[in-house]
Design a protein around this motif. Structure first.
Motif, PDB file in Angstrom:
ATOM      1  N   GLY A   4      30.657  43.271  62.557  1.00  0.00           N
ATOM      2  CA  GLY A   4      30.960  42.003  61.905  1.00  0.00           C
ATOM      3  C   GLY A   4      32.010  42.164  60.822  1.00  0.00           C
ATOM      4  O   GLY A   4      32.557  43.243  60.609  1.00  0.00           O
ATOM      5  N   ASP A   5      32.300  41.065  60.143  1.00  0.00           N
ATOM      6  CA  ASP A   5      33.165  41.135  58.967  1.00  0.00           C
ATOM      7  C   ASP A   5      32.668  40.134  57.938  1.00  0.00           C
ATOM      8  O   ASP A   5      31.677  39.431  58.164  1.00  0.00           O
ATOM      9  CB  ASP A   5      34.641  40.906  59.316  1.00  0.00           C
ATOM     10  CG  ASP A   5      34.958  39.457  59.695  1.00  0.00           C
ATOM     11  OD1 ASP A   5      34.167  38.554  59.373  1.00  0.00           O
ATOM     12  OD2 ASP A   5      36.016  39.236  60.299  1.00  0.00           O
ATOM     13  N   VAL A  43      24.405  44.145  57.090  1.00  0.00           N
ATOM     14  CA  VAL A  43      23.186  44.768  57.619  1.00  0.00           C
ATOM     15  C   VAL A  43      22.712  44.019  58.862  1.00  0.00           C
ATOM     16  O   VAL A  43      22.394  44.623  59.895  1.00  0.00           O
ATOM     17  CB  VAL A  43      22.082  44.819  56.549  1.00  0.00           C
ATOM     18  CG1 VAL A  43      20.739  45.213  57.156  1.00  0.00           C
ATOM     19  CG2 VAL A  43      22.463  45.799  55.442  1.00  0.00           C
ATOM     20  N   ALA A  44      22.685  42.701  58.784  1.00  0.00           N
ATOM     21  CA  ALA A  44      22.208  41.910  59.929  1.00  0.00           C
ATOM     22  C   ALA A  44      23.094  42.119  61.153  1.00  0.00           C
ATOM     23  O   ALA A  44      22.598  42.303  62.279  1.00  0.00           O
ATOM     24  CB  ALA A  44      22.161  40.434  59.545  1.00  0.00           C
ATOM     25  N   ALA A  45      24.417  42.115  60.961  1.00  0.00           N
ATOM     26  CA  ALA A  45      25.330  42.286  62.094  1.00  0.00           C
ATOM     27  C   ALA A  45      25.245  43.696  62.668  1.00  0.00           C
ATOM     28  O   ALA A  45      25.314  43.887  63.893  1.00  0.00           O
ATOM     29  CB  ALA A  45      26.762  41.988  61.649  1.00  0.00           C
ATOM     30  N   THR A  46      25.077  44.684  61.799  1.00  0.00           N
ATOM     31  CA  THR A  46      25.029  46.077  62.259  1.00  0.00           C
ATOM     32  C   THR A  46      23.757  46.345  63.049  1.00  0.00           C
ATOM     33  O   THR A  46      23.780  47.023  64.087  1.00  0.00           O
ATOM     34  CB  THR A  46      25.131  47.026  61.056  1.00  0.00           C
ATOM     35  OG1 THR A  46      26.347  46.745  60.337  1.00  0.00           O
ATOM     36  CG2 THR A  46      25.133  48.480  61.495  1.00  0.00           C
ATOM     37  N   ARG A  47      22.640  45.828  62.579  1.00  0.00           N
ATOM     38  CA  ARG A  47      21.393  46.012  63.309  1.00  0.00           C
ATOM     39  C   ARG A  47      21.475  45.422  64.719  1.00  0.00           C
ATOM     40  O   ARG A  47      20.882  45.945  65.662  1.00  0.00           O
ATOM     41  CB  ARG A  47      20.232  45.369  62.548  1.00  0.00           C
ATOM     42  CG  ARG A  47      19.822  46.102  61.294  1.00  0.00           C
ATOM     43  CD  ARG A  47      18.684  45.370  60.596  1.00  0.00           C
ATOM     44  NE  ARG A  47      18.216  46.061  59.401  1.00  0.00           N
ATOM     45  CZ  ARG A  47      17.229  45.616  58.614  1.00  0.00           C
ATOM     46  NH1 ARG A  47      16.622  44.454  58.904  1.00  0.00           N
ATOM     47  NH2 ARG A  47      16.865  46.317  57.548  1.00  0.00           N
ATOM     48  N   GLU A  63      29.179  49.696  70.532  1.00  0.00           N
ATOM     49  CA  GLU A  63      29.998  48.800  69.701  1.00  0.00           C
ATOM     50  C   GLU A  63      30.292  49.431  68.347  1.00  0.00           C
ATOM     51  O   GLU A  63      31.429  49.366  67.846  1.00  0.00           O
ATOM     52  CB  GLU A  63      29.283  47.466  69.517  1.00  0.00           C
ATOM     53  CG  GLU A  63      29.240  46.606  70.767  1.00  0.00           C
ATOM     54  CD  GLU A  63      28.320  45.408  70.634  1.00  0.00           C
ATOM     55  OE1 GLU A  63      28.611  44.375  71.260  1.00  0.00           O
ATOM     56  OE2 GLU A  63      27.297  45.492  69.899  1.00  0.00           O
ATOM     57  N   LEU A  64      29.289  50.058  67.745  1.00  0.00           N
ATOM     58  CA  LEU A  64      29.489  50.696  66.439  1.00  0.00           C
ATOM     59  C   LEU A  64      30.479  51.849  66.548  1.00  0.00           C
ATOM     60  O   LEU A  64      31.372  52.001  65.709  1.00  0.00           O
ATOM     61  CB  LEU A  64      28.160  51.184  65.879  1.00  0.00           C
ATOM     62  CG  LEU A  64      27.139  50.108  65.521  1.00  0.00           C
ATOM     63  CD1 LEU A  64      25.835  50.745  65.056  1.00  0.00           C
ATOM     64  CD2 LEU A  64      27.683  49.167  64.441  1.00  0.00           C
ATOM     65  N   SER A  65      30.336  52.656  67.596  1.00  0.00           N
ATOM     66  CA  SER A  65      31.239  53.796  67.771  1.00  0.00           C
ATOM     67  C   SER A  65      32.667  53.330  68.026  1.00  0.00           C
ATOM     68  O   SER A  65      33.631  53.922  67.518  1.00  0.00           O
ATOM     69  CB  SER A  65      30.749  54.672  68.919  1.00  0.00           C
ATOM     70  OG  SER A  65      31.491  55.868  68.997  1.00  0.00           O
TER      71      SER A  65
END
Length: 390
Positions: free
Chosen positions: A78-79, A102-106, A112-114
């Protein structure tokens, strides 16, 4: 392995005061560098360069060590465009905005994170960054913090456990319980995947006693401390960092004379993050005050989606010179050798025999142009571990 010489360098920053002009930068004019495998094996005047398998003519351009970005938060999704827009419209920056990320990362997948980390690293590499540290801190559950560190570990060895970024929203009514989680089950799950432990010691995050407990627990598990200290207000973070032999105290915006003296006399590096002040319209850290006290100063991007969404070390160098009282020489040293010191590394941040072959060729005759020509893409080529990657 083949050897490569980069010759006819107008100005070479070695960060070895025994070389060249004898300053901390160890500047050599009309210089050459020889790379063998992943190491520097020779530096000196271009006319004295030994024979090599390959030669690249720098044609009167400058070479500096690869930038060492010792503080970033790249494992996120997210941003926070709306938050930034509101801040530029007059709302103050507060630590609580982290909850949005935190909400977007969870909700994001590991892939996607990598991919996000890889994207921002590619940006940074094109701007000369060859070493970076990055943190967890946007998961705030045992599972999400551990997976953030695993994701980070795909991209760098300099991984930091930051379960203590803020008190998790799940523990909003039980901060002590969250500290127990961070120092207990979360630490157990995360320690195998990290080199460092960090804590945001600040109003709205963790107080001095909580920070001490968290860093002490991490150290007992073999993680070395670093700390977000004195960013938004005066507080105990810097003194705690020096007391616990933290590798770095990061931000260092609001410092008492005692804080400055402690940093000047200790081994803890003061890592300054001008992108955060730029993006939050906050008070600039006083680098001149720290340098005059004898402190070791590093510059870093603090790349994160909330308070410093930049991956550009050249941008941070320009800000440090313009707004934090640093000279161009001090800023380039802090962005290279200073970052290496903040990671307690001696193999990076310099161009001397035995160092890792991380070099940046600038489309300019001097490193001073990084501050002199802000915003201009001056990075012409990058070598990391002896391989040309840009």
């Amino acid at each position: 392995m083949t050897t490569t010489a980069v010759t006819h360098i107008a100005s070479l920053v070695t960060n070895d005061p025994s070389l060249g002009n004898g300053t901390p930068l160890g500047l050599i004019q009309d210089a050459a560098v020889v790379i063998d495998g992943d190491r520097i094996v020779w530096t000196g005047e271009s006319s004295k360069a030994p024979a090599t398998d390959n030669v690249l003519d720098a044609a009167g351009r400058a070479v500096v060590p690869g930038f060492v970005d010792s503080h970033s938060h790249l494992v996120f999704a997210g941003d926070r465009t709306q938050e930034f827009n509101a801040r530029m419209s007059g709302q103050p920056y507060r630590a609580g905005g982290i909850r949005t990320t935190v909400a977007a990362t969870r909700a994001a997948s590991d892939e996607e994170l990598s991919a996000n980390v890889a994207r921002y690293l590619a940006e940074a590499l094109c701007q000369g960054t060859t070493t970076f540290e990055t943190k967890s801190g946007y998961g705030l559950t045992v599972e999400d913090e551990a997976r953030a560190l695993r994701v980070a570990g795909r991209h760098t060895d300099e991984v930091t456990y930051l379960g203590a970024h803020i008190v998790s929203p799940d523990y909003a009514d039980d901060p002590a319980g969250y500290v127990d989680l961070v120092t207990g089950p979360m630490l157990e799950a995360c320690a195998p995947h990290a080199r460092w432990i960090d804590v945001f010691c600040e109003q709205g995050a963790f107080d001095g006693d909580q920070a001490r407990a968290i860093l002490t627990a991490g150290r007992a598990k073999g993680l070395h401390p670093r700390i977000h200290a004195n960013q938004l207000s005066y507080g105990p973070g810097v003194q705690l960092a020096v007391e616990l032999d933290a590798a770095s105290a990061d931000h260092c915006t609001h410092l008492t004379d005692a804080d400055v003296d402690a940093l000047g006399q200790g081994d803890t590096v003061a890592t300054l993050l001008p992108g955060a002040e730029f993006s939050t319209r906050a008070t600039w850290p006083d680098a001149r005050r720290l340098l005059d006290a004898g402190a070791t100063v590093a510059l870093s991007t603090d790349c994160n989606p909330g308070s410093s969404f930049t991956s550009s070390m050249p941008f941070c160098i320009a800000l440090a010179v313009r707004d934090m009282g640093m000279t161009p020489d001090e800023a380039i040293w802090s962005a290279t050798a200073g970052g290496a010191a903040a990671l307690r590394r001696t193999d990076i941040g310099r161009i001397t025999p035995g160092a890792r072959a991380d070099l940046v060729l600038l489309d300019a005759p001097s490193h001073v142009h990084l501050a002199y020509r802000p915003g201009v893409p001056l990075v012409g080529a990058v070598w990391r571990s002896g391989q040309r990657v840009v």
